[in-house]
Write a protein that holds these residues in place. Sequence first.
Motif, PDB file in Angstrom:
ATOM      1  N   LEU A  47       8.739   7.034  19.724  1.00 23.63           N
ATOM      2  CA  LEU A  47       9.243   5.767  19.197  1.00 23.63           C
ATOM      3  C   LEU A  47       8.115   4.755  19.268  1.00 23.63           C
ATOM      4  O   LEU A  47       7.602   4.460  20.354  1.00 23.63           O
ATOM      5  CB  LEU A  47      10.446   5.309  20.022  1.00 23.63           C
ATOM      6  CG  LEU A  47      11.306   4.149  19.505  1.00 23.63           C
ATOM      7  CD1 LEU A  47      12.597   4.063  20.317  1.00 23.63           C
ATOM      8  CD2 LEU A  47      10.599   2.809  19.550  1.00 23.63           C
ATOM      9  N   ASN A  48       7.738   4.215  18.119  1.00 26.16           N
ATOM     10  CA  ASN A  48       6.653   3.234  18.045  1.00 26.16           C
ATOM     11  C   ASN A  48       7.163   1.955  17.375  1.00 26.16           C
ATOM     12  O   ASN A  48       7.375   1.941  16.167  1.00 26.16           O
ATOM     13  CB  ASN A  48       5.474   3.812  17.259  1.00 26.16           C
ATOM     14  CG  ASN A  48       4.828   4.973  17.978  1.00 26.16           C
ATOM     15  OD1 ASN A  48       4.078   4.799  18.935  1.00 26.16           O
ATOM     16  ND2 ASN A  48       5.133   6.185  17.533  1.00 26.16           N
ATOM     17  N   PRO A  49       7.389   0.885  18.148  1.00 27.81           N
ATOM     18  CA  PRO A  49       7.920  -0.357  17.563  1.00 27.81           C
ATOM     19  C   PRO A  49       6.972  -0.989  16.545  1.00 27.81           C
ATOM     20  O   PRO A  49       7.408  -1.672  15.627  1.00 27.81           O
ATOM     21  CB  PRO A  49       8.090  -1.278  18.769  1.00 27.81           C
ATOM     22  CG  PRO A  49       8.085  -0.379  19.966  1.00 27.81           C
ATOM     23  CD  PRO A  49       7.207   0.774  19.599  1.00 27.81           C
ATOM     24  N   TYR A  50       5.685  -0.765  16.743  1.00 31.06           N
ATOM     25  CA  TYR A  50       4.664  -1.358  15.887  1.00 31.06           C
ATOM     26  C   TYR A  50       3.765  -0.267  15.307  1.00 31.06           C
ATOM     27  O   TYR A  50       3.677   0.834  15.854  1.00 31.06           O
ATOM     28  CB  TYR A  50       3.795  -2.333  16.691  1.00 31.06           C
ATOM     29  CG  TYR A  50       4.564  -3.443  17.357  1.00 31.06           C
ATOM     30  CD1 TYR A  50       4.864  -4.616  16.676  1.00 31.06           C
ATOM     31  CD2 TYR A  50       4.985  -3.333  18.679  1.00 31.06           C
ATOM     32  CE1 TYR A  50       5.560  -5.647  17.284  1.00 31.06           C
ATOM     33  CE2 TYR A  50       5.697  -4.350  19.302  1.00 31.06           C
ATOM     34  CZ  TYR A  50       5.975  -5.505  18.600  1.00 31.06           C
ATOM     35  OH  TYR A  50       6.687  -6.523  19.208  1.00 31.06           O
ATOM     36  N   ARG A  51       3.088  -0.603  14.228  1.00 28.82           N
ATOM     37  CA  ARG A  51       1.941   0.179  13.776  1.00 28.82           C
ATOM     38  C   ARG A  51       0.701  -0.623  14.135  1.00 28.82           C
ATOM     39  O   ARG A  51       0.666  -1.836  13.967  1.00 28.82           O
ATOM     40  CB  ARG A  51       1.982   0.391  12.263  1.00 28.82           C
ATOM     41  CG  ARG A  51       3.131   1.239  11.753  1.00 28.82           C
ATOM     42  CD  ARG A  51       3.080   1.325  10.237  1.00 28.82           C
ATOM     43  NE  ARG A  51       4.285   1.941   9.688  1.00 28.82           N
ATOM     44  CZ  ARG A  51       4.591   1.920   8.397  1.00 28.82           C
ATOM     45  NH1 ARG A  51       3.787   1.309   7.528  1.00 28.82           N
ATOM     46  NH2 ARG A  51       5.705   2.489   7.977  1.00 28.82           N
ATOM     47  N   GLY A  52      -0.320   0.074  14.585  1.00 23.81           N
ATOM     48  CA  GLY A  52      -1.519  -0.622  15.007  1.00 23.81           C
ATOM     49  C   GLY A  52      -1.381  -1.134  16.431  1.00 23.81           C
ATOM     50  O   GLY A  52      -0.299  -1.114  17.020  1.00 23.81           O
ATOM     51  N   CYS A  53      -2.498  -1.592  16.978  1.00 24.63           N
ATOM     52  CA  CYS A  53      -2.481  -2.077  18.364  1.00 24.63           C
ATOM     53  C   CYS A  53      -3.592  -3.099  18.558  1.00 24.63           C
ATOM     54  O   CYS A  53      -4.757  -2.824  18.273  1.00 24.63           O
ATOM     55  CB  CYS A  53      -2.660  -0.922  19.337  1.00 24.63           C
ATOM     56  SG  CYS A  53      -2.557  -1.432  21.072  1.00 24.63           S
ATOM     57  N   GLN A  54      -3.236  -4.257  19.048  1.00 24.02           N
ATOM     58  CA  GLN A  54      -4.200  -5.333  19.235  1.00 24.02           C
ATOM     59  C   GLN A  54      -5.225  -5.037  20.324  1.00 24.02           C
ATOM     60  O   GLN A  54      -6.278  -5.668  20.356  1.00 24.02           O
ATOM     61  CB  GLN A  54      -3.462  -6.632  19.569  1.00 24.02           C
ATOM     62  CG  GLN A  54      -2.676  -7.196  18.407  1.00 24.02           C
ATOM     63  CD  GLN A  54      -1.756  -8.319  18.828  1.00 24.02           C
ATOM     64  OE1 GLN A  54      -0.748  -8.083  19.478  1.00 24.02           O
ATOM     65  NE2 GLN A  54      -2.100  -9.543  18.469  1.00 24.02           N
ATOM     66  N   TYR A  55      -4.934  -4.110  21.205  1.00 22.75           N
ATOM     67  CA  TYR A  55      -5.898  -3.809  22.264  1.00 22.75           C
ATOM     68  C   TYR A  55      -7.142  -3.125  21.709  1.00 22.75           C
ATOM     69  O   TYR A  55      -8.240  -3.317  22.218  1.00 22.75           O
ATOM     70  CB  TYR A  55      -5.246  -2.962  23.356  1.00 22.75           C
ATOM     71  CG  TYR A  55      -4.232  -3.731  24.174  1.00 22.75           C
ATOM     72  CD1 TYR A  55      -4.512  -5.004  24.641  1.00 22.75           C
ATOM     73  CD2 TYR A  55      -2.992  -3.189  24.469  1.00 22.75           C
ATOM     74  CE1 TYR A  55      -3.585  -5.715  25.385  1.00 22.75           C
ATOM     75  CE2 TYR A  55      -2.055  -3.890  25.213  1.00 22.75           C
ATOM     76  CZ  TYR A  55      -2.367  -5.158  25.662  1.00 22.75           C
ATOM     77  OH  TYR A  55      -1.445  -5.866  26.390  1.00 22.75           O
ATOM     78  N   GLY A  56      -6.987  -2.295  20.697  1.00 24.44           N
ATOM     79  CA  GLY A  56      -8.127  -1.707  20.011  1.00 24.44           C
ATOM     80  C   GLY A  56      -9.120  -1.011  20.920  1.00 24.44           C
ATOM     81  O   GLY A  56     -10.341  -1.148  20.738  1.00 24.44           O
ATOM     82  N   CYS A  57      -8.646  -0.254  21.891  1.00 17.66           N
ATOM     83  CA  CYS A  57      -9.542   0.410  22.838  1.00 17.66           C
ATOM     84  C   CYS A  57     -10.521   1.332  22.108  1.00 17.66           C
ATOM     85  O   CYS A  57     -10.149   2.029  21.158  1.00 17.66           O
ATOM     86  CB  CYS A  57      -8.738   1.203  23.860  1.00 17.66           C
ATOM     87  SG  CYS A  57      -7.623   0.166  24.842  1.00 17.66           S
ATOM     88  N   SER A  58     -11.750   1.350  22.552  1.00 18.66           N
ATOM     89  CA  SER A  58     -12.824   2.030  21.826  1.00 18.66           C
ATOM     90  C   SER A  58     -12.583   3.522  21.642  1.00 18.66           C
ATOM     91  O   SER A  58     -13.052   4.113  20.675  1.00 18.66           O
ATOM     92  CB  SER A  58     -14.151   1.816  22.556  1.00 18.66           C
ATOM     93  OG  SER A  58     -14.114   2.416  23.841  1.00 18.66           O
TER      94      SER A  58
END
Length: 306
Positions: A47-58
């Motif tokens: 279950l993924n509430p969002y697409r993408g992620c602001q943390y953007g881990c390398s």
Amino acid sequence: MKYEAKKDRRSSLLFKETRAKTDIYTVEARSLLNKATGFMAAYDFTLNPYRGCQYGCSYCYAAAFSPDSQKRQDWGNWVAIKTNAADLLDRELTKWQKKYDTPPRIYMSSVTDPYQPIEKQQELTKQLLKVMLIYQPILVIQTRSPMIVRDLDLLQQFEYLRINLSIPTGSEIVRKDFEPRSPSVKARLQTINKLRYSIASNHQNKIYFSVTITPLLPTLIADRDKFFSQLMGIDRIVLQDFHPTHKNSLIASTPHQAIALKQKYAWWYDDVAESYHDFKQNLENHLIAWSSPTEILEGKAGFAYD
């Protein structure tokens, strides 16, 4: 009992705006519970509430699941909000409940962080927790965010819950190199302890806590003992190798970025197998010395609920 949510049937791309250098989109999802396969095969759904992620881990593998190559390259700078998520989840869990006598196993989340910064305003994950409380699935939450403590009142009402807090390194300087947008190591350690002291398993529920040191990033020798001592008493510690550089497995990083980071920590990566073994052995020794009941699991096995 049904969860009531406002229905929005507008176009799939409702608006776009920029907040703190992040492009924010809203979309209507066709489904919310996705059949779990591969690494998550122990679950019925992810279950993924969002697409993408602001943390953007390398190092994040999730960039590979971006909708196009441009967004893959721009990982960490965009987020899509699934506006119909709560209503959709309610319908899908109702369907499951009518068909099965056992609760579904749900992993939230596999390709995003449910408590990334946008959640503070949107409260989408909070809405989904309220829906799931009606149906009481077996739920695992994966996050690196202290924001999860906001929902303590909801989390303690679950019958079957495991919270995985991602802390890949015990060294703040390493964290800043590999995941500069993410919360500090100190904040995350405080979070896992706040959670486990505020929510206890009892005869009515089975709630557990894990620290996922995945991928295992370098921890400076000077920081290691303190880091280990702060992990004592947690139910489970999960270890997993840092992604190898062959076969484009570092797809979420530019090759130059990944190579530069590995070169900076050559003392660890020149013999990464030995580094991993040494870290694990020292951790095990600390657990024994402290008579800690904490279990160490590796790879896929560590991400199971039980």
